[in-house]
Write an enzyme that holds these catalytic residues in place. Structure first.
Site: not given
Lengths: 586, 586
Positions: B229-230, B236, B317-318, B526
Site C-alpha cells: 500500500d505505501a 499518505g 481498508y482503513d 544502523i
C-alpha cells in the site's frame, strides 16, 4: 496434614472430612504471615547476625517467602522462609536486602528451624534514591510534566451496579465479586444481541486462578522463590484499597471486599475493586472513502469501554488486573506489573568488576543491587458459556498450500482447516508462530443465519512460555504453565490451576493432571484456561519502582453476532460534550 | 522503463538520470488511479457484460487493483487491474462485487488489454444491511448505548507545536511530517534526562516503510491481490481528513499535509494528522504496602500519553497508525485495522450448501458474500540513534540451564546470554516463543553509572509471520517480511522496504536483498526494521464494516536512564481537576 471439610449449611454439620486426597496446605492467613516474620527476632543467633551485619534490629523489615516443595522429608510440615531487609532511611526496604540470610520457620509452631547465612561479606545497598513516595522527593527535583487531564462524564456514568454486584453497562451485564483467593470474579457475563434485544450468555465465570513466578537463580537464598501468589498468599487478601484519581479515574465506582480473618471474623477491605468507563481517544470503527472513488463519506465511531480493576500487592510486586468490556462484544483481560523488584545484594558496584556478567542471574541496577531474572505466569479460568453451557473447542489452523504451476501464477497461499477437539489432550496448546491457529469456543448446536457456528475466540497475548525442566519441582507444581491453552470438562472441584492446596503442594492436583485424564470435551460444559506470560530481565528503569508493563488477551465474538453489533451506534457530536473550566477558576 | 532523476536544487539541473537500476514503477498518482477505473467503461464488451449481469452502468463503482508481478513478458508495461461493484442502494459497494470480472488496463495508454470474466453465474450480493452511514440507519434501530464521555483539559494541552512541525510535550520533543508515501514521519525524537535536564537522542527517523497484504485465494480474480500500500498507492496520499471528536478526542491538534498532484501542483490535505494527549485511566507506576508489613503506603501515578495519529483509507481498508509517547521514555507504535473487507461473490447462501468449506478461501459472512483470508504486514523503518548515531544491536537470549543434583534443589533456571550482531545477517530475526530473546539497540560507547550500555529495546507485538513460499512471486516482492526484525547499515537510498519502485517490482530492491549484503553493523549508524503482522480470517462481525483490531510494538528504554525517569512526578489531586457541566445545561 490438611483437613478439607465440607459443611452442610442447612444442618450446620460437617458432612465430609478429607485428609488424604492431596499434598499441600491451604492459603496462609494474613495473621500467620504477620506472625511468621516476627519469629526470627526471638532467636538470639539471628539477632546476633543482624547486628553483625550492622543493622539495628528496629530497622528490620522481613518478608514471609513461600518455600515451594523439593521432596525432602523435613518438608512434611507447614514451613515459611523469612528474609529480612534494612528499612533504615527508606520505606523501600526491598532495595536493601540482608543478602544470603534465610530463616526457616515452622508456620504452625512459630519456631526457627534453621538459619542459613551465606552472605556475610555482601554489603547492604545504600538507601539513597530508593524512596519512591512523593513526600520524600526533594521539591526542586519534582517533575510536573503535565497540566491536568481528566475523563469527564457530566451526565453521570452509563453503568449501574444493582444489589452491590450486578453491573449493567451498554450492551453488557455481569456479576462482580471480590474474592480472597482469586481477587475478582466476573460471572454470568451476557451481552445483548442488537437484532433481537435478548441477552446472550458469553461466560459463566472468569477469574485469576493462579500465578506462578519462578526466579532464575539456583543459589541457596534464591532457588525456592517460585511464588504461586493466589494459592499461597491470597491474591484478593493482598489487594489494598485503590487510590481514587490515580488507580482509577475520577469517574470510577468502588466496591468493597468482605473477607474472613483467621478466626472467622468478617472484615471489610474497602475500595478493593473499581469500575469505570474509559475513553482513550480510540476508534471503534471507521471508514473514509478515499480520493479514488471521490465519494464524500467519513464515518467514525469513538471507542468507549468499561473497565473492572483491582490491584494486588503481593509484598513487593503490584499486579493490576483489568477486565475490559467493549461494546463490540470483546472482553480484554489485561495484567499490569508494577511495584518493586525482588533484588539480590552483591558486592559489585559496577559491571566492569564482573568477569562473567551472565552469571549474575540478573542485571546490576545500582551499586550492590541485582535485579534477578524471573518469569510471571498468570493463569485464568474462563468458564465459557457461549449461548448456553455446552460448547466445543475449535482450532482453525492456517497452513500453506502449494499450487502446481498451471493452477495459478501464485505458488502458495494459506488455507484454514478446522478441527474440533474431542478430548482434553486435543486441547493442550503450545502456541506456534509458524503454525498459527485461531482458538474458538463454539456452540455446535447454534448457527448464524448463514450457517456458521456461533463462537467466541481466544486471542492470545503475553505469550512467554515457561522453559523450565518439566521435572523441576517448581515446574511440576506450576505445571498449569506447561501449555498456554487448555480446555477441561467442567468439574466444580477444578477451580484452582495449581490445586486446591498450593502451599508446598507436590503437583498432583494441577490443571495438567486434570487435563491428562483426557475427558471428552465436545459439546460439553467446558472451561477454557489461558496463561499470560512475561519474561522479566530487569533494567535500571525498574529501580527503585517499576513503570507498569502490561499484556492482555482477548475473548472476541467470532460469528457470534450476525454482523457488526455496533453498526448502529451514533458518532460523538459537540453538543453532547461537557463544558469544563479549570478547577482553580471554579 | 522508470526514470529516476536526481535534481540539484541550487542549479535546478538534473545531475543523474537512472533508468537501469531496478525493475518496477513509481507510486501511482491519484489522477492515474481515478482515470484507470473509468477505462473499462469505454469498452463495449465490458459494458455488455455489466448489463448482462443486471447492473446499470450508472451504478458501477470500480477499483484499481495493483497487479503485482508474475514473470510474464506482457507485464513489461505499467498495468492495473480494474474490478467493479454495484453501488445500487448502498454506499458500501465493496459488499456487492461483480465477481470474477477483471479488466487489465494499460496505466499509461489507458487502454483495455484484456477482460477476464469467469463469474457469470455468481449473483451480486444484496444491498440490504450493508450501508454503514449513521444517516442510513433506521431511527428505531439506532443504539445509543452511552452518555457523553470526554477527555478534558481545562488548562489547555501540555504540548506545543513549533514551526508547524516540532512537537514538545512533557519530556519529549520530536519533528512530525506528513508524507505522501509513508503517511507520517517522526524524526529527531529526543527525551529529556531527568537527572541532567539534557535532551538525549532516541530515534533519528521512524515511519511506515511498506505494507504487504497478500490475499489467500489462488484463483483468477484473486491471486494477484497482494497489495503493497505505501509503494503502490501512497499511504499518505490515501489519508483523508480526520473526523474531529471521533477519529481523535476533542482536545486534539490537527496538522495538514501538503502534497504534489500529478502535474506538480501543490495541494493541501487538511487535518491529515492529529496530536493529542490521552488518559485512559491507566497507571504509570504504583505500590501499596500490603497487610503483611502493615506500612501505610499507597503511591500511584496516572499514565498520560501523547498520541500522533493518522488514518489511511487504501480503498476499502482503513489503517490507523498511532505513535504514542510515554513519559517513562517508551514509544508505542500501534496499527489499527478497520474499514471494509475485500469480499468475494459466491453462489452460496448458507454454509450447509458447501461440501468443503475450507475451499471457500474464507468465511461466508452473509448470503453470497465470502470474506477472503488475508494477511497484513506493516513494516517500520526505525533509524535509532541511541545517544548518538553509532549503535549496536544486542540480542539477550534466555535459555534453560540444567543444574546438577548437588548444585541446587532446582533442576533448571533461565540464563541470559548477550550477543552483539557483527553483521546484517546476524540481525535477521525470526521470533521464537521457545527460544526467547530481547532485542536491544545499544550505544556501546556510553554506559550508565554502574556500567550497563545505554539502550532501547524493541518489544515485539503483532507477531504473525508470513508463511508463503519464499519463491512465490508476491513473497519475493514482499521479502521484507521474511523476518520480523532486521538491522541494516544506514544507507540513504534504503528507505522503502519493498524498494524505491514497488509497482510490478521483481523483488531485487528489498530489505531482504540489502540485508543479505551482510555489511558490518557493530557500532555503526544502523536502522532497525520491525514488521507488525496480522492473519485475518474474517468473521460475520466484520460485515459490513469492521470493528477495529489493533496490534503494537514498543521501543522501550533499557538501562537508558539511571533509574525510573518518572519517579518524581506528582500524583493527581482533586483540586487540579476540572469542573464540568453537561453541555445541555451550559
Amino acid at each position: 496434614m490438611s483437613h478439607v471439610l465440607t459443611v452442610d449449611l442447612t444442618t450446620r454439620e460437617v458432612t465430609v472430612e478429607d485428609t488424604a486426597s492431596h499434598s499441600g496446605y491451604p492459603t496462609m492467613t494474613l495473621e500467620e504471615m504477620s506472625a511468621a516474620i516476627l519469629v526470627p527476632l526471638m532467636n538470639a543467633d539471628f539477632n546476633r547476625t543482624i547486628v553483625q551485619r550492622g543493622v539495628d534490629l528496629t530497622d528490620l523489615a522481613c518478608l514471609p517467602i513461600s518455600t515451594g516443595w523439593y521432596g525432602k522429608v523435613e518438608e512434611n510440615r507447614r514451613l515459611i522462609k523469612v528474609q529480612c531487609y534494612s528499612a533504615k532511611d527508606t520505606v523501600n526496604f526491598y532495595m536493601r536486602p540482608i543478602e544470603g540470610l534465610t530463616v526457616l520457620v515452622d508456620l504452625d509452631t512459630r519456631q526457627v528451624l534453621e538459619i542459613s547465612d551465606k552472605g556475610g561479606s555482601i554489603p547492604i545497598p545504600k538507601a539513597a534514591n530508593t524512596d519512591y513516595r512523593y513526600s520524600a522527593q526533594k521539591p526542586n527535583q519534582v517533575l510536573k510534566l503535565l497540566k491536568p487531564i481528566s475523563i469527564e462524564q457530566p451526565n453521570g456514568p452509563s453503568f449501574t451496579v444493582e444489589d452491590d454486584h450486578l453491573v449493567k453497562w451498554a450492551n453488557w451485564e455481569f456479576h462482580l465479586k471480590p474474592d480472597a483467593r482469586a481477587g475478582v470474579i466476573v460471572s454470568r457475563a451476557k451481552v445483548r444481541d442488537p437484532n433481537t434485544g435478548e441477552f446472550r450468555d458469553v461466560m459463566y465465570k472468569g477469574f485469576t486462578s493462579e500465578l506462578f513466578v519462578p526466579y532464575m537463580d539456583p543459589t541457596d537464598a534464591w532457588y525456592f522463590k517460585t511464588y504461586m501468589d493466589a494459592g499461597e498468599y491470597g491474591f484478593g487478601l493482598q489487594a489494598m484499597p485503590l487510590d481514587p484519581l490515580n488507580d482509577c479515574p475520577r469517574n470510577a465506582y468502588y466496591m468493597d471486599g468482605v473477607f474472613a480473618a483467621a478466626d472467622g471474623t468478617p472484615y471489610v477491605r474497602s475500595n478493593m475493586v473499581c469500575v469505570f468507563e474509559s475513553y482513550a481517544g480510540d476508534i471503534a470503527w471507521r471508514h473514509t472513502e478515499c480520493p479514488i472513488t471521490g465519494m464524500q463519506i467519513r464515518e467514525v465511531r469513538p471507542k468507549v469501554t468499561l473497565v473492572v480493576r483491582m490491584a494486588a500487592s503481593v509484598a513487593n510486586y503490584d499486579y493490576i488486573i483489568d477486565w475490559e468490556f467493549q461494546t463490540d462484544g470483546l472482553i480484554r483481560v489485561k495484567v499490569g506489573l508494577s511495584g518493586i523488584l525482588m533484588v539480590k545484594g552483591t558486592s559489585y558496584e559496577n559491571v566492569n568488576q564482573v568477569s562473567s556478567p551472565e552469571n549474575l542471574h540478573g542485571t546490576l541496577l545500582s551499586e550492590n543491587v541485582i535485579g534477578v531474572i524471573h518469569d510471571h505466569y498468570v493463569t485464568f479460568h474462563l468458564d465459557m458459556d457461549v449461548d448456553g453451557s455446552d460448547n466445543s473447542f475449535l482450532k482453525v489452523n492456517l497452513q500453506r498450500v502449494q499450487n502446481s504451476p498451471n493452477e495459478s501464477p501464485r505458488k502458495s497461499y494459506l488455507k484454514a482447516t478446522k478441527t474440533v477437539a474431542k478430548t482434553e489432550k486435543d486441547a493442550q496448546v503450545k502456541l506456534k508462530l509458524y503454525d498459527p491457529s485461531e482458538f474458538h469456543v463454539i456452540n455446535p448446536t447454534k448457527r448464524t443465519r448463514v450457517g456458521n457456528p456461533v463462537g467466541y475466540k481466544l486471542v492470545p497475548g503475553g505469550t512467554a512460555a515457561s522453559l523450565l525442566d518439566l521435572d523441576d519441582p517448581p515446574q511440576k507444581r506450576g505445571a498449569f504453565t506447561n501449555n498456554q491453552i487448555w480446555v477441561t470438562s467442567y468439574n466444580r472441584s477444578e477451580q484452582w490451576a495449581g490445586g486446591l492446596l498450593v502451599c508446598q503442594s507436590q503437583g498432583e492436583d494441577t490443571l495438567a493432571v486434570w487435563s491428562d485424564r483426557d475427558r471428552p470435551i465436545e459439546n460439553k460444559d467446558i472451561v477454557l484456561w489461558y496463561t499470560l506470560g512475561f519474561h522479566h530481565v530487569p533494567c535500571q528503569e525498574d529501580f527503585p519502582i517499576m513503570p507498569t508493563v502490561s499484556s492482555s488477551f482477548d475473548l472476541k465474538p467470532v460469528n457470534f453476532f450476525e454482523s457488526n453489533p455496533i453498526l448502529r451506534t451514533p458518532p460523538n457530536v459537540e453538543t453532547d460534550l461537557p463544558v469544563c473550566v479549570a478547577a482553580a477558576s471554579a
